[in-house]
Each structure stands twice: as C-alpha cells, then as structure tokens.
Enzyme design. Structure first.
Site, PDB file in Angstrom:
ATOM      1  N   LYS A  77     -99.802  18.954  18.396  1.00  0.00           N
ATOM      2  CA  LYS A  77    -101.004  18.684  19.181  1.00  0.00           C
ATOM      3  C   LYS A  77    -101.175  19.756  20.267  1.00  0.00           C
ATOM      4  O   LYS A  77    -100.363  19.858  21.176  1.00  0.00           O
ATOM      5  CB  LYS A  77    -100.931  17.315  19.860  1.00  0.00           C
ATOM      6  CG  LYS A  77    -102.289  16.918  20.446  1.00  0.00           C
ATOM      7  CD  LYS A  77    -102.212  15.771  21.410  1.00  0.00           C
ATOM      8  CE  LYS A  77    -101.867  16.213  22.807  1.00  0.00           C
ATOM      9  NZ  LYS A  77    -102.864  17.152  23.405  1.00  0.00           N
ATOM     10  N   THR A 131     -93.860  18.180  34.351  1.00  0.00           N
ATOM     11  CA  THR A 131     -92.621  17.412  34.509  1.00  0.00           C
ATOM     12  C   THR A 131     -92.887  15.906  34.497  1.00  0.00           C
ATOM     13  O   THR A 131     -92.131  15.142  33.895  1.00  0.00           O
ATOM     14  CB  THR A 131     -91.907  17.841  35.817  1.00  0.00           C
ATOM     15  OG1 THR A 131     -91.490  19.200  35.661  1.00  0.00           O
ATOM     16  CG2 THR A 131     -90.683  16.984  36.093  1.00  0.00           C
ATOM     17  N   GLU A 151     -89.574  21.052  27.691  1.00  0.00           N
ATOM     18  CA  GLU A 151     -89.684  22.274  28.503  1.00  0.00           C
ATOM     19  C   GLU A 151     -90.681  21.947  29.606  1.00  0.00           C
ATOM     20  O   GLU A 151     -91.880  21.834  29.348  1.00  0.00           O
ATOM     21  CB  GLU A 151     -90.245  23.433  27.666  1.00  0.00           C
ATOM     22  CG  GLU A 151     -89.357  23.844  26.501  1.00  0.00           C
ATOM     23  CD  GLU A 151     -88.191  24.703  26.929  1.00  0.00           C
ATOM     24  OE1 GLU A 151     -88.066  25.014  28.132  1.00  0.00           O
ATOM     25  OE2 GLU A 151     -87.389  25.055  26.057  1.00  0.00           O
ATOM     26  N   CYS A 185     -94.635  28.579  33.284  1.00  0.00           N
ATOM     27  CA  CYS A 185     -93.604  27.669  33.782  1.00  0.00           C
ATOM     28  C   CYS A 185     -92.459  28.441  34.443  1.00  0.00           C
ATOM     29  O   CYS A 185     -91.834  27.957  35.371  1.00  0.00           O
ATOM     30  CB  CYS A 185     -93.084  26.777  32.671  1.00  0.00           C
ATOM     31  SG  CYS A 185     -92.658  27.674  31.189  1.00  0.00           S
ATOM     32  N   GLU A 282     -94.662  22.860  41.878  1.00  0.00           N
ATOM     33  CA  GLU A 282     -95.218  23.839  40.941  1.00  0.00           C
ATOM     34  C   GLU A 282     -96.738  23.889  41.105  1.00  0.00           C
ATOM     35  O   GLU A 282     -97.419  22.892  40.913  1.00  0.00           O
ATOM     36  CB  GLU A 282     -94.866  23.451  39.500  1.00  0.00           C
ATOM     37  CG  GLU A 282     -95.376  24.454  38.482  1.00  0.00           C
ATOM     38  CD  GLU A 282     -94.975  24.123  37.043  1.00  0.00           C
ATOM     39  OE1 GLU A 282     -95.306  23.024  36.563  1.00  0.00           O
ATOM     40  OE2 GLU A 282     -94.344  24.982  36.403  1.00  0.00           O
TER      41      GLU A 282
HETATM   42  P1  NAI Z   1     -99.806  18.003  30.717  1.00  0.00           P
HETATM   43  O1  NAI Z   1     -98.333  18.039  30.777  1.00  0.00           O
HETATM   44  O2  NAI Z   1    -100.483  16.682  30.960  1.00  0.00           O
HETATM   45  O3  NAI Z   1    -100.303  18.554  29.301  1.00  0.00           O
HETATM   46  C1  NAI Z   1     -99.451  19.166  28.344  1.00  0.00           C
HETATM   47  C2  NAI Z   1     -99.645  18.507  27.004  1.00  0.00           C
HETATM   48  O4  NAI Z   1     -99.177  17.156  27.046  1.00  0.00           O
HETATM   49  C3  NAI Z   1    -101.103  18.431  26.550  1.00  0.00           C
HETATM   50  O5  NAI Z   1    -101.143  18.681  25.160  1.00  0.00           O
HETATM   51  C4  NAI Z   1    -101.467  16.993  26.857  1.00  0.00           C
HETATM   52  O6  NAI Z   1    -102.520  16.505  26.074  1.00  0.00           O
HETATM   53  C5  NAI Z   1    -100.170  16.270  26.543  1.00  0.00           C
HETATM   54  N1  NAI Z   1     -99.996  14.961  27.189  1.00  0.00           N
HETATM   55  C6  NAI Z   1    -100.514  14.547  28.366  1.00  0.00           C
HETATM   56  N2  NAI Z   1    -100.117  13.287  28.638  1.00  0.00           N
HETATM   57  C7  NAI Z   1     -99.302  12.901  27.627  1.00  0.00           C
HETATM   58  C8  NAI Z   1     -98.547  11.718  27.328  1.00  0.00           C
HETATM   59  N3  NAI Z   1     -98.552  10.680  28.151  1.00  0.00           N
HETATM   60  N4  NAI Z   1     -97.807  11.689  26.224  1.00  0.00           N
HETATM   61  C9  NAI Z   1     -97.770  12.756  25.391  1.00  0.00           C
HETATM   62  N5  NAI Z   1     -98.460  13.889  25.590  1.00  0.00           N
HETATM   63  C10 NAI Z   1     -99.212  13.974  26.703  1.00  0.00           C
HETATM   64  O7  NAI Z   1    -100.359  19.075  31.722  1.00  0.00           O
HETATM   65  P2  NAI Z   1    -101.825  19.127  32.382  1.00  0.00           P
HETATM   66  O8  NAI Z   1    -102.292  17.748  32.763  1.00  0.00           O
HETATM   67  O9  NAI Z   1    -102.675  19.945  31.504  1.00  0.00           O
HETATM   68  O10 NAI Z   1    -101.504  19.942  33.689  1.00  0.00           O
HETATM   69  C11 NAI Z   1    -100.990  19.287  34.842  1.00  0.00           C
HETATM   70  C12 NAI Z   1    -100.086  20.200  35.591  1.00  0.00           C
HETATM   71  O11 NAI Z   1     -98.886  20.401  34.866  1.00  0.00           O
HETATM   72  C13 NAI Z   1    -100.621  21.586  35.798  1.00  0.00           C
HETATM   73  O12 NAI Z   1    -101.422  21.634  36.925  1.00  0.00           O
HETATM   74  C14 NAI Z   1     -99.384  22.408  35.923  1.00  0.00           C
HETATM   75  O13 NAI Z   1     -98.926  22.400  37.244  1.00  0.00           O
HETATM   76  C15 NAI Z   1     -98.397  21.683  35.074  1.00  0.00           C
HETATM   77  N6  NAI Z   1     -98.166  22.299  33.758  1.00  0.00           N
HETATM   78  C16 NAI Z   1     -96.973  22.882  33.555  1.00  0.00           C
HETATM   79  C17 NAI Z   1     -96.682  23.473  32.351  1.00  0.00           C
HETATM   80  C18 NAI Z   1     -95.386  24.126  32.138  1.00  0.00           C
HETATM   81  O14 NAI Z   1     -95.165  24.743  31.103  1.00  0.00           O
HETATM   82  N7  NAI Z   1     -94.469  24.032  33.082  1.00  0.00           N
HETATM   83  C19 NAI Z   1     -97.659  23.511  31.246  1.00  0.00           C
HETATM   84  C20 NAI Z   1     -98.879  22.804  31.543  1.00  0.00           C
HETATM   85  C21 NAI Z   1     -99.102  22.240  32.759  1.00  0.00           C
END
Ligand code: NAI
Ligand code: MG
Length: 372
Positions: A77, A131, A151, A185, A282
């Site tokens: 996804k 996280t 990750e 990240c 972050e």
């Molecule tokens: P997110 O972690 O919510 O999204 C990443 C993926 O997880 C997306 O495909 C999303 O649809 C999916 N997802 C969301 N909720 C889920 C759940 N309950 N169960 C399973 N999958 C789920 O990140 P988002 O909301 O786009 O960004 C929020 C913050 O997270 C950002 O502002 C940033 O600070 C951080 N972030 C950090 C990342 C990293 O690699 N460290 C990558 C993306 C976001």
C-alpha cells in the site's frame, strides 16, 4: 510530479537506487541456502507492506525486492499522497511478466493500511512511516505470529569537530537536512558544531543556504522541491513557530518562493536548548536545529539524548575519533565524513523509537524467511 521532490534527486538517487535494490536482491534468490547455511530458509507467504510518501519509488523497491527474492508474494500500500508512483511501478511489473497475484498494489489511506495489518492471511508486515503509527501497528501485531519490521522516525545528530574539512562538512550538512525537502527519516536534523568553529561554519552554511534554489520540481536546477502536502507544510510551519516561541534564533535563506504550491525556505535555528521541541521531535522538513559542544563526550551524550536512534553523521580529520565516536552513538547507521549515502548491500534500521528490524543487505532477507 507525484511527490514534489526535485527531478535531479529522482534521476540521480531514487531511480538508480531502486533499480540497484532489485538487482542486488535478485542475486540472492537462488542462494538463500548458502546465505543461511544449515538453517533451511523457507518463504513466509504473503508480505503486507505499507510505505510513506517521501520516497514513493525507492521505498517500494526496498520492500518488494527482498520479499520476492525470498519467494513471497506481496500486498503493498503506497501513501495516499503518492499512489501514482506505485501505479507506474505496477505497470512496469506487469510488463516484466510476473505471474498474476505475485505483486498486488492497493491504494488507500490509514484504514486500508490497518486492514492489511489485521488480515489473518498476511504473514509479515513491513511498515515505514510515523513512529505513532508504528506503535499502533506493533500493538495490533502483539500476540499474532506475524513477523514485522518497522522503519520509523529519526532526529539524527550531524556532529562536526574542529578538525573537519569545513567546506566538505557544510556540503554534508546541506545534503543531510535539505535533501528531499528534509522529508527523510534519517535527515541530519540536529547539527552539533564544536564551539570554536561555530562562527566560521555558520557563516559558510548560511552563504551556502542562500544559493539553494527552491521551486519547480521538474526543473533540473532545482535543489529543493515542493513540500509533499498542505498538511505537512502546516506541520513544518507550526514547528518553525514553536522554535521561535521557545527562544530559538531563526535564519531562513533569502530565496524567492513560487507563489502557487507548498514551499518552505531552507531554515535553521540557533540558540536552541536540548529540551526544545524542535530538537526532540521529528519535523520532516527543511529545518535544522544547531547546537554546540566542547568535548567528544558532550557531543555523544547530546546526540544520544532523543527518543530516536536511526542515523547520525560525524565529521573529523582524525580516524581514531571516528571510531571512538561512531561506536558510542546509538544509531543504526553512522556516516563518517559523508551523509545520506545508501547502498542495497548495507542494512538500515533503528534503535529505540526509530524502529525494529533491518532492511537492506543480507540482514534484510531474514525478515522475509522462516527457518527450521
Ligand atoms: P503515516 O505514518 O501516517 O503514513 C505512512 C503510511 O502508513 C501511509 O501509507 C499511511 O496510509 C499508512 N497508515 C496510516 N495509518 C495507518 C494505520 N493505522 N495502520 C496502517 N497503516 C497506516 O505518516 P503521515 O500521516 O503521512 O505523516 C505524519 C508524520 O509522520 C509526518 O509529518 C512525518 O513527520 C512523519 N513521517 C515519517 C516518516 C519516516 O520515514 N520517518 C515517513 C512518513 C511520515
Ligand atoms: Mg498519518
């Protein structure tokens, strides 16, 4: 076009590295017995993979390549703001005649991700993202026999000693925090400068920041592209406000931003405290927090003093210092005199709240196999 990153970075980093991951893991496909001699590795079954929006192609490659090399099928996804890249990859996968059902790509938001996590037919979850979402997933998987790798976020320390090659370090700092708009990240979002070179280094850093071109991601001269979404821009702007309210001294480059779209100037904060939210949390944007240190011990202690432990950087001319410092930093990856260098043969992953498990290299195979 999908994520907002500068085309130069897509062309020079994301696309070649994605291809390198497939090439590297393809090499393991018929050698797993030798990689895990005497352990009789077997495929797990179905891998559920959930990826973020910052590297929509590269993260798909990180996930799909080792899963297929280990003989699994995948349900992947993409993030809701970058589904098009995954759909393009799906076309390429169709063109290369994989049997139907081996790679399945499903678009959707958090609820779709949760449905994958909770599905009884899934044998392994690989997640990259926030996280807080990683914690939700870990709770959902507790008590099941699904394998998982997470990750998660980071707040990496980039440490510059007085004996470092300063111009090279400045390039590394710029690459560390402004690469991919800081949506990384492992971004070097905390800079630690040895006190006696602070003024020289900051002057050079600000001058260099002023040369960065922010704008049209499709222009090959662009250094910093668009912020991925309105929501993310709001989050970054809010952290800039928090940093200022906490007493930080803010510097933003004097570049001209396009009038339409989501943009953020390269930003740095001086005079920030270790307890400051912009030092601990972050931001995932082009915002650097600058602190100073006097001794290596102090730098190590401050570097380790966050909930995260994904990556770090050390800049010094002295080899013994590199060994001394890197061995004491609790981070999955520590770069020395470079930053943001990636290679499919190298494992990647975090300590503490930065995640569980390793992706990449031989370590990355383990999570997609069962042993008996
Ligand atoms: P997110 O972690 O919510 O999204 C990443 C993926 O997880 C997306 O495909 C999303 O649809 C999916 N997802 C969301 N909720 C889920 C759940 N309950 N169960 C399973 N999958 C789920 O990140 P988002 O909301 O786009 O960004 C929020 C913050 O997270 C950002 O502002 C940033 O600070 C951080 N972030 C950090 C990342 C990293 O690699 N460290 C990558 C993306 C976001
Ligand atoms: Mg989310």
């Amino acid at each position: 076009m999908d994520g907002g990153k500068a085309i130069r970075e897509s062309r020079d980093v994301d696309v070649p590295l994605a291809a390198a991951h497939f090439f590297y893991y393809a090499g393991w496909a018929d050698k797993l017995q030798y990689a895990f001699a005497g352990r009789n590795p077997k495929s797990l079954g179905v891998a559920g993979q959930i990826i973020p929006w910052n590297f929509p192609l590269l993260m798909a490659a990180w996930k799909i390549a080792p899963a297929l090399a280990c003989g699994n099928t995948v349900v992947l996804k993409p993030a809701e703001t970058t589904s098009l890249t995954a759909m393009k990859l799906a076309e390429i996968i169709q063109d290369c005649d994989l049997p139907p059902g081996v790679v399945n790509i499903i678009s959707g938001a958090g609820a779709t991700g949760a449905a994958i996590v909770n599905h009884p037919g899934i044998n392994k979850i690989a997640f990259t993202g926030w996280t807080d979402v990683g914690k939700i997933i870990q709770r959902a998987l507790a008590g099941t026999d699904k394998k998982y790798t997470l990750e998660l976020g980071g707040k990496a320390a980039n440490i510059v000693f007085e004996d470092a090659a300063i111009d090279q370090a400045v390039e590394g700092i710029v690459n560390g925090i402004f690469f991919n708009q800081g949506h990384v990240c492992c971004a070097g979002s905390r800079l630690f400068v040895q006190e006696n070179i602070k003024d020289t280094l900051l002057k050079k850093l600000k001058d260099r920041m002023d040369t960065l071109i922010v704008g049209d991601p499709l222009d090959k001269n662009t250094d910093i592209g668009a912020i991925n979404s309105k929501e993310q821009l709001k989050k970054i702007q809010n952290y800039i406000k928090i940093g200022t309210n906490e007493g930080g001294n803010c510097y933003q480059s004097n570049c001209v931003l396009p009038t339409k779209g989501f943009w953020c100037k390269p930003t740095l904060f001086m005079d920030v405290a270790q307890s400051s939210r912009i030092v601990q949390e972050e931001i995932f944007g082009p915002v650097l927090a600058v602190q100073t240190f006097r001794t290596a011990e102090e730098a190590i202690e401050k570097a380790n003093n966050t909930p995260f432990g994904l990556s770090s950087g050390v800049w010094t001319d002295k080899g013994s210092k590199i060994f001394k410092v890197t061995s004491k930093i609790r981070a999955g990856v520590v770069w020395a005199n470079t930053y943001n260098k990636f290679d499919p043969t190298s494992p990647f992953g975090g300590y503490k709240e930065s995640g569980v498990g390793r992706e990449g290299g031989m370590h990355g195979l383990d999570a997609y196999l069962k042993f008996n």
